[in-house]
Design an enzyme around this catalytic site. Structure first.
Site, PDB file in Angstrom:
ATOM      1  N   TYR A 144       0.851  -1.188   0.000  1.00 12.35           N
ATOM      2  CA  TYR A 144       0.000   0.000   0.000  1.00 12.35           C
ATOM      3  C   TYR A 144       0.887   1.238   0.000  1.00 12.35           C
ATOM      4  O   TYR A 144       1.842   1.330   0.775  1.00 12.35           O
ATOM      5  CB  TYR A 144      -0.891   0.005   1.246  1.00 12.35           C
ATOM      6  CG  TYR A 144      -1.723   1.253   1.410  1.00 12.35           C
ATOM      7  CD1 TYR A 144      -2.826   1.484   0.590  1.00 12.35           C
ATOM      8  CD2 TYR A 144      -1.407   2.190   2.385  1.00 12.35           C
ATOM      9  CE1 TYR A 144      -3.594   2.629   0.740  1.00 12.35           C
ATOM     10  CE2 TYR A 144      -2.185   3.333   2.551  1.00 12.35           C
ATOM     11  CZ  TYR A 144      -3.272   3.545   1.716  1.00 12.35           C
ATOM     12  OH  TYR A 144      -4.030   4.684   1.870  1.00 12.35           O
ATOM     13  N   ASP A 239       9.281   2.868  -0.932  1.00 14.07           N
ATOM     14  CA  ASP A 239       8.307   3.496  -0.043  1.00 14.07           C
ATOM     15  C   ASP A 239       8.699   3.130   1.384  1.00 14.07           C
ATOM     16  O   ASP A 239       8.386   2.057   1.873  1.00 14.07           O
ATOM     17  CB  ASP A 239       6.905   2.998  -0.380  1.00 14.07           C
ATOM     18  CG  ASP A 239       5.841   3.592   0.528  1.00 14.07           C
ATOM     19  OD1 ASP A 239       6.203   4.253   1.518  1.00 14.07           O
ATOM     20  OD2 ASP A 239       4.645   3.390   0.254  1.00 14.07           O
ATOM     21  N   LYS A 267       5.500   9.039   8.940  1.00 18.44           N
ATOM     22  CA  LYS A 267       5.382   8.411  10.260  1.00 18.44           C
ATOM     23  C   LYS A 267       6.499   8.841  11.215  1.00 18.44           C
ATOM     24  O   LYS A 267       6.456   9.937  11.771  1.00 18.44           O
ATOM     25  CB  LYS A 267       5.267   6.896  10.116  1.00 18.44           C
ATOM     26  CG  LYS A 267       4.022   6.476   9.318  1.00 18.44           C
ATOM     27  CD  LYS A 267       3.813   5.001   9.331  1.00 18.44           C
ATOM     28  CE  LYS A 267       2.625   4.572   8.470  1.00 18.44           C
ATOM     29  NZ  LYS A 267       1.325   5.060   8.949  1.00 18.44           N
TER      30      LYS A 267
END
Length: 426
Positions: A144, A239, A267
């Protein structure tokens, strides 16, 4: 355990917020029941609106590597807050955070700060297409990369296929430019690039997949995709929104010794505040406006509060032995959970990388999306609620990674394993 206040809040939220939540997984549709509304958190403990305490392994989905409400982060944010929340103009702290990222991650020569991981991956894809002059991208099933249109696609049955929309509102014309492959299958990637390499701008992947539980790359896989993309003139995008500064100070690229052309971050890099970033080789990054023709902008990009939290967090991560201790605690958790399951005769496995872990209701850890889908989702639902009743807060989905922070003590790990022993039981 009382839940009346959370239940009431969820009912109220559902009248004015779609589904009662502002991000789908918070609705607990995958596990059933109404979500707990969190009132406060400190260290590795979160407290809901009914006053129930939980040992937290979600950690705001990864950022809280230092634990919740860490004093150094709070001090930094409070100091920044007193000077103003946003200026829409450059600040010196942006340089400080950018320099820390560039110094830590060997593949990044320049970096642009944004406000979310989705912004970072969306812009990295746009940049790769502009830099190469090619339209197509390759992603992997189970990876994702945010909710940008081009990335909301999944694999069809069988081999490598053209993507189909994974969300309403994504035109097939956009999805058709995204090719989806099986994670870990290097032969498939080689065949695709042999057939369509001249049209592929980039391959994007989570170097350690964290969105189908936790699935590390097979040996040689990252080296292989690096070799194939370079041979065909396509860019390799890591990613690292989840893995960046979570699996090691130099991210997954440092852990596996493979350098991508572009890296996306989020994050941990924002210390729990809304912040993302993307960076890479100078020759690529100089195509971003105002230097180049690839437009990207954001009113709150690099805002003072998020940047202050990020700097304070990254500073703490440089302490000697930080990642060794974090990784050791995470392995102890996984080993203890697996041992408890074996005693109860429950098909279960667990694995970790750095401060990330995955739990699976199958006899051995999965290595692919297909194997993840073989896990017993119903068993996870029962386990999730059993752990919740015993004061342990896990991700409300069988297909999400979990996170350990430096605030989790040996006693917290032991209490979690004891709760699991009971939850695995009859």
């Amino acid at each position: 355990m009382q839940t009346a206040t959370s239940d009431k809040l969820f009912s109220e939220a559902s009248t004015c917020i779609p589904g009662g939540v502002n991000s789908p997984v918070r609705a607990w549709k995958a596990v059933g029941g109404a979500p707990r509304f969190i009132q406060r958190a400190h260290g590795c403990t979160i407290t809901d609106a009914d006053g129930n305490d939980y040992i937290d392994y979600v950690g705001s989905w990864g950022p809280m590597i230092l634990g919740h409400a860490h004093p150094a982060v709070l001090r930094a944010v409070n100091e920044a807050l007193r000077a103003g929340t946003s200026f829409g103009a450059p600040t010196a702290r942006e340089i400080t955070l950018a320099r820390r990222i560039v110094d830590a991650l060997p593949a990044i020569e320049q970096v642009r700060l944004v406000s979310s991981g989705t912004e970072a991956t969306m812009t990295a894809i746009r940049l790769a297409r502009a830099f190469t002059g090619r339209p197509k991208i390759v992603k992997f099933d189970g990876c994702y990369h945010g909710h940008a249109d081009a990335l909301l696609v999944r694999a069809g049955s069988g081999g490598l296929t053209f993507g189909v929309p994974d969300s309403a509102g994504v035109p097939e014309a956009i999805a058709s430019q995204t090719l989806v492959a099986r994670f870990g299958d290097l032969d498939e990637i080689e065949r695709r690039f042999h057939a369509d390499g001249d049209a592929i701008a980039a391959l994007i992947l989570e170097p350690v997949v964290g969105n189908m539980g936790l699935v590390p790359p097979p040996p040689g896989f990252l080296d292989g995709v690096r070799r194939v993309t370079a041979a065909h003139g396509a860019l390799l995008i890591f990613d690292e929104v989840m893995t960046g500064f979570r699996v090691g100070l130099r991210g997954a690229q440092g852990l596996y010794g493979v350098h991508a052309d572009l890296i996306t971050l989020g994050k941990v890099v924002g210390g729990g505040m809304p912040l993302g970033a993307f960076g890479g080789r100078r020759a690529i990054m100089e195509n971003i406006a105002p230097l180049g023709p690839v437009y990207q902008a954001g009113t709150l990009s690099g805002n003072p509060l998020a940047v202050a939290a990020g700097i304070a967090t990254l500073r703490k991560l440089q302490a000697p032995g930080f990642y060794e201790r974090l990784g050791g605690a995470t392995r102890s958790l996984c080993d203890g959970l697996a041992s408890a399951a074996r005693k109860r005769g429950v098909p279960f496995s667990a694995q970790s990388v750095g401060g990330m872990f995955g739990l699976y209701f199958r006899a051995s850890p999965p290595s692919s999306y297909a194997e993840v889908m073989q896990c017993d989702a119903e068993a996870f639902k029962r386990f999730f609620h059993g752990m919740l009743e015993r004061g342990v807060y896990l991700a409300p989905s069988a297909y999400e990674a979990g996170f350990v922070s430096c605030a989790h003590s040996d006693a917290d790990i032991a209490a979690t394993i004891a709760a699991a022993d009971a939850a695995f039981g009859p």
